[in-house]
Design a protein around this motif. Structure first.
Motif, PDB file in Angstrom:
ATOM      1  N   ALA A 229       0.730  -1.193  -0.105  1.00  0.00           N
ATOM      2  CA  ALA A 229       0.049  -0.024   0.024  1.00  0.00           C
ATOM      3  C   ALA A 229       0.739   1.394   0.060  1.00  0.00           C
ATOM      4  N   ASP A 230       0.462   2.358  -0.660  1.00  0.00           N
ATOM      5  CA  ASP A 230       1.113   3.688  -0.808  1.00  0.00           C
ATOM      6  C   ASP A 230       0.934   4.305   0.638  1.00  0.00           C
ATOM      7  N   VAL A 231      -0.054   4.071   1.428  1.00  0.00           N
ATOM      8  CA  VAL A 231      -0.278   4.612   2.844  1.00  0.00           C
ATOM      9  C   VAL A 231      -0.666   3.751   3.857  1.00  0.00           C
ATOM     10  N   LEU A 232      -0.100   3.417   4.924  1.00  0.00           N
ATOM     11  CA  LEU A 232      -0.507   2.352   5.988  1.00  0.00           C
ATOM     12  C   LEU A 232      -0.942   3.234   7.171  1.00  0.00           C
ATOM     13  N   CYS A 233      -2.127   2.921   7.802  1.00  0.00           N
ATOM     14  CA  CYS A 233      -2.821   3.245   8.903  1.00  0.00           C
ATOM     15  C   CYS A 233      -2.916   2.160   9.756  1.00  0.00           C
ATOM     16  N   LEU A 234      -1.886   2.040  10.896  1.00  0.00           N
ATOM     17  CA  LEU A 234      -1.673   0.945  11.624  1.00  0.00           C
ATOM     18  C   LEU A 234      -2.325   1.211  13.217  1.00  0.00           C
ATOM     19  N   GLN A 235      -2.888   0.185  13.916  1.00  0.00           N
ATOM     20  CA  GLN A 235      -3.273   0.553  15.159  1.00  0.00           C
ATOM     21  C   GLN A 235      -2.446  -0.694  16.018  1.00  0.00           C
ATOM     22  N   GLU A 236      -2.692  -0.508  17.322  1.00  0.00           N
ATOM     23  CA  GLU A 236      -1.989  -1.253  18.267  1.00  0.00           C
ATOM     24  C   GLU A 236      -0.670  -1.377  17.899  1.00  0.00           C
ATOM     25  N   VAL A 237       0.185  -0.477  17.629  1.00  0.00           N
ATOM     26  CA  VAL A 237       1.509  -0.526  17.350  1.00  0.00           C
ATOM     27  C   VAL A 237       2.308  -0.223  18.570  1.00  0.00           C
ATOM     28  N   GLN A 238       3.024  -1.580  19.052  1.00  0.00           N
ATOM     29  CA  GLN A 238       3.596  -1.301  20.504  1.00  0.00           C
ATOM     30  C   GLN A 238       4.968  -0.348  20.446  1.00  0.00           C
ATOM     31  N   GLU A 239       5.039   0.445  21.214  1.00  0.00           N
ATOM     32  CA  GLU A 239       6.114   1.519  21.119  1.00  0.00           C
ATOM     33  C   GLU A 239       7.612   0.852  21.002  1.00  0.00           C
ATOM     34  N   ASP A 240       7.947  -0.056  21.886  1.00  0.00           N
ATOM     35  CA  ASP A 240       9.297  -0.672  21.900  1.00  0.00           C
ATOM     36  C   ASP A 240       9.358  -1.331  20.441  1.00  0.00           C
ATOM     37  N   HIS A 241       8.575  -2.096  19.942  1.00  0.00           N
ATOM     38  CA  HIS A 241       8.464  -2.881  18.884  1.00  0.00           C
ATOM     39  C   HIS A 241       8.706  -1.662  17.737  1.00  0.00           C
ATOM     40  N   TYR A 242       7.839  -0.672  17.772  1.00  0.00           N
ATOM     41  CA  TYR A 242       7.973   0.282  16.639  1.00  0.00           C
ATOM     42  C   TYR A 242       9.257   1.107  16.765  1.00  0.00           C
ATOM     43  N   GLU A 258       5.082   8.379  10.839  1.00  0.00           N
ATOM     44  CA  GLU A 258       4.794   9.117  11.789  1.00  0.00           C
ATOM     45  C   GLU A 258       3.813   8.201  13.086  1.00  0.00           C
ATOM     46  N   TYR A 259       4.173   8.603  14.223  1.00  0.00           N
ATOM     47  CA  TYR A 259       3.674   7.559  15.450  1.00  0.00           C
ATOM     48  C   TYR A 259       3.052   8.404  16.595  1.00  0.00           C
ATOM     49  N   LYS A 260       2.148   8.145  17.013  1.00  0.00           N
ATOM     50  CA  LYS A 260       1.555   8.683  18.246  1.00  0.00           C
ATOM     51  C   LYS A 260       1.321   7.519  19.290  1.00  0.00           C
ATOM     52  N   MET A 261       1.807   7.586  20.311  1.00  0.00           N
ATOM     53  CA  MET A 261       1.873   6.656  21.368  1.00  0.00           C
ATOM     54  C   MET A 261       0.529   6.859  22.475  1.00  0.00           C
ATOM     55  N   LYS A 266      -0.708   1.996  28.581  1.00  0.00           N
ATOM     56  CA  LYS A 266      -0.903   0.931  27.545  1.00  0.00           C
ATOM     57  C   LYS A 266       0.327   1.422  26.658  1.00  0.00           C
ATOM     58  N   PRO A 267       1.526   0.503  26.329  1.00  0.00           N
ATOM     59  CA  PRO A 267       2.639   0.841  25.562  1.00  0.00           C
ATOM     60  C   PRO A 267       2.509   0.732  23.900  1.00  0.00           C
ATOM     61  N   ASP A 268       1.347   1.237  23.316  1.00  0.00           N
ATOM     62  CA  ASP A 268       0.742   0.991  22.077  1.00  0.00           C
ATOM     63  C   ASP A 268       0.356   2.337  21.449  1.00  0.00           C
ATOM     64  N   GLY A 269       0.187   2.322  20.381  1.00  0.00           N
ATOM     65  CA  GLY A 269      -0.425   3.724  19.547  1.00  0.00           C
ATOM     66  C   GLY A 269      -0.831   3.492  18.348  1.00  0.00           C
ATOM     67  N   CYS A 270      -0.811   4.581  17.567  1.00  0.00           N
ATOM     68  CA  CYS A 270      -1.158   4.630  15.998  1.00  0.00           C
ATOM     69  C   CYS A 270      -0.193   5.128  15.212  1.00  0.00           C
ATOM     70  N   THR A 325      -7.022   6.148  13.929  1.00  0.00           N
ATOM     71  CA  THR A 325      -7.535   6.323  15.306  1.00  0.00           C
ATOM     72  C   THR A 325      -7.813   4.960  15.728  1.00  0.00           C
ATOM     73  N   HIS A 326      -7.733   4.839  17.141  1.00  0.00           N
ATOM     74  CA  HIS A 326      -8.348   3.598  17.749  1.00  0.00           C
ATOM     75  C   HIS A 326      -9.280   3.958  18.879  1.00  0.00           C
ATOM     76  N   LEU A 327     -10.669   3.699  18.809  1.00  0.00           N
ATOM     77  CA  LEU A 327     -11.420   4.473  19.729  1.00  0.00           C
ATOM     78  C   LEU A 327     -11.543   3.554  21.006  1.00  0.00           C
ATOM     79  N   LEU A 328     -12.172   3.792  21.819  1.00  0.00           N
ATOM     80  CA  LEU A 328     -12.081   2.902  23.260  1.00  0.00           C
ATOM     81  C   LEU A 328     -13.104   1.626  23.033  1.00  0.00           C
ATOM     82  N   TYR A 329     -12.789   0.766  23.601  1.00  0.00           N
ATOM     83  CA  TYR A 329     -13.352  -0.626  23.477  1.00  0.00           C
ATOM     84  C   TYR A 329     -14.662  -0.709  24.163  1.00  0.00           C
ATOM     85  N   ASN A 330     -14.656  -0.448  25.368  1.00  0.00           N
ATOM     86  CA  ASN A 330     -15.637  -0.386  26.260  1.00  0.00           C
ATOM     87  C   ASN A 330     -17.061  -0.441  25.627  1.00  0.00           C
TER      88      ASN A 330
END
Length: 562
Positions: A229-242, A258-261, A266-270, A325-330
């Motif tokens: 893909a030309d653009v990737l939108c990834l969720q649950e990207v763990q910060e240390d693995h990133y 570009e990353y936002k934790m 929780k050590p993950d982000g988008c 984005t990754h919205l709240l699960y509850n």
């Protein structure tokens, strides 16, 4: 008794058969495939093994085969058996019954096993019938055994990939491609290892060796490479693995990341990653949904909004806004979900707004933790929602019988959040004027603004000004079965989406939307989704070939000038 072994072979034949000279074989001297499963009632015989197993060295027959001397005296000769006999899987959708949750067994009982259907598009906003790319058809034939079968659906006869498969048809078509800008976007929740381990009860159906990050990441990376893909939108990207693996691996493939934790524990982000050969970065805007001074917003979910400038032979100068984005699960906190969504939309409106007051083309990806047809989903697509009397537990539609019956308050979020019911930032000018007359004028304006805000508080209607369509139609038209984007031991539903601002000739326009959009996007194609039944034929998610509990979504767009 010499008939003991043949009886076992007959039982094995329920799922796989002894076969000679077959192209799809598993020999005794080669590592056993992870999708192989012994059909008897012997717990030690369940595959996959934690490490590749070589039957030719230091190996003895299990006890159930009976005494060794008795086996030697039978008609089954070990040398002939190990050298000449091999096992052939009947097809790639062998049911892994031993690993399925009992609820899934009961749910699927009575349904015949079948290969992944090739659904026709049910998108009413497409006038052209979908067709398969020859390149993708060829890819299906060479797919790995036991892998989920997904194909491409195309809505435009002259899409980029089809041109490639036709080997550059004519000079005229080449000139046309230079005048247009086509690109692909993927949304993929890659399943944070930390969240996987914290919620291990969701993955009881999985073989444990397949859940290790060192096994999962190469699979995920290979999937990203293949889909290209030309653009990737990834969720649950763990910060240390990133930091240690993901970013460097994607940069080696030509992506800028570009990353936002998340802001909590929780050590993950988008992450949003784009190919530098296709886009250049104009701006990057992280969005934090946690607000210390607002009790409602006590969750640490985040979003990310990028403004990208297309490159290459593109006549249009319009930018493209990509949000993730990754919205709240509850499921019982629909008030938080709607507020988080409003905050994301307000940031998008701020980033995508152009000098003439219109919005550039917009793509919103992510895991919204809401099902198709839910009030939150309808709000995104229709641009409006009257939430008066709506129960908090029904906002996302995740629970058929929600336990939370509390009604949404009016308004949902407090005024100090600074976001209106139209999901835009409220403009507050606080300038100190020396002229008394200007101060009085300003005071009158403030009074007027207070009256507007007061009336707005009494309104239970949310709105946004984007004309958004969903890439996927969420149901198979022939069977009516729902498409699935995530599957684990407890559920299989759609919660992942790609929304886009459609060009006027691509969908039915919403009232007033054509006045606030500059151009738009035309959907050229998409990677088809599958049903829950299809996923359980490969033991659900994650599995040997798919190392997340979500499927990647992929769409191809064409940028249209106004």
């Amino acid at each position: 008794r010499h008939s003991m072994l043949p009886r076992q072979m007959q039982r094995v034949g329920r799922d796989w058969i002894a076969h000679w000279n077959s192209p799809q074989v598993f020999s005794w001297n080669n590592p056993i495939s992870n999708c192989m499963r012994w059909a008897g009632h012997y717990p030690w015989a369940t595959f996959p093994l934690s490490v590749p197993f070589d039957f030719s060295a230091n190996w003895r027959w299990p006890l159930f085969f009976g005494p060794w001397r008795q086996f030697q005296n039978s008609n089954w000769q070990l040398d002939n058996f190990t050298h000449n006999c091999c096992f052939h899987l009947s097809n790639c959708n062998m049911k892994s019954e031993g690993g399925e949750p009992s609820t899934k067994k009961r749910r699927l009982s009575g349904q015949r096993d079948s290969l992944t259907p090739e659904p026709e598009t049910s998108s009413s906003n497409q006038k052209e019938a979908p067709c398969l790319s020859p390149a993708q058809n060829e890819g299906n034939c060479t797919s790995k055994r036991g892998a989920i079968q997904r194909h491409w659906e195309y809505f435009c006869q002259y899409s980029r990939t089809m041109k490639t498969s036709k080997n550059k048809a004519t000079d005229q078509s080449n000139r046309e491609s230079e005048a247009k800008f086509d690109f692909t976007v993927m949304s993929y929740n890659i399943l944070s290892q930390n969240l996987l381990e914290d919620n291990s009860h969701l993955y009881k159906h999985c073989h444990q060796p397949l859940l290790i990050w060192s096994y999962r990441f190469p699979n995920i990376l290979q999937e990203i490479k293949q889909l290209d893909a030309d653009v990737l939108c990834l969720q649950e990207v763990q910060e240390d693995h990133y930091r240690t693996e993901i970013k460097s691996s994607l940069e080696s493939l030509g992506y800028h990341c570009e990353y936002k934790m998340r802001t909590g524990r929780k050590p993950d982000g988008c992450a949003i990653c784009f190919k530098t050969s296709k886009f250049s970065l104009i701006s990057s805007s992280p969005v934090e949904f946690f607000r210390r001074d607002i009790p409602l917003l006590d969750r640490d979910n985040v979003g990310l909004v990028l403004l990208l400038q297309p490159r290459l032979h593109c006549k249009t100068s319009a930018a493209v806004c990509i949000a993730n984005t990754h919205l709240l699960y509850n499921p019982r906190r629909g008030d938080i979900k709607l507020t988080q969504l409003a905050m994301l939309l307000a940031e998008i409106a701020s980033v995508a707004c152009q000098k003439d007051g219109t919005f550039c083309p917009i793509i919103i990806c992510g895991d919204f933790n809401s099902v198709p047809g839910s009030p939150l989903y309808s709000f995104i697509k229709e641009g409006k929602l009257n939430y008066e009397g709506l129960a908090i537990g029904k906002v996302s539609g995740q629970e058929q019988f929600p336990r939370g019956q509390r009604i949404l308050s009016i308004p949902i979020w407090p005024q100090k959040l600074g976001i209106s019911q139209n999901c835009v930032y409220e403009i507050k000018q606080q300038q100190k004027e020396e002229n008394t007359g200007e101060k009085m004028t300003e005071a009158k304006l403030d009074d007027t603004e207070k009256i507007v805000v007061a009336s707005e508080k009494l309104s239970s209607k949310l709105q946004h000004h984007f004309k958004l369509s969903s890439v996927y139609s969420h149901y198979f038209p022939e069977t009516g079965k729902p498409e699935v984007t995530t599957c684990h031991s407890r559920s299989a539903v759609t919660v992942d989406y790609i929304f886009f601002s459609a060009a006027n000739d691509d969908t039915a326009a919403q009232p007033g939307a054509e006045d606030c959009l500059n151009g738009g996007l035309k959907l050229l194609g998409r990677l088809a989704l599958v049903s829950e039944q299809d996923l359980w034929t490969v033991n659900g998610l994650p599995n040997e070939n798919n190392s997340s509990d979500h499927l990647p979504l992929l769409a191809e767009f064409r940028l249209i000038e106004r």
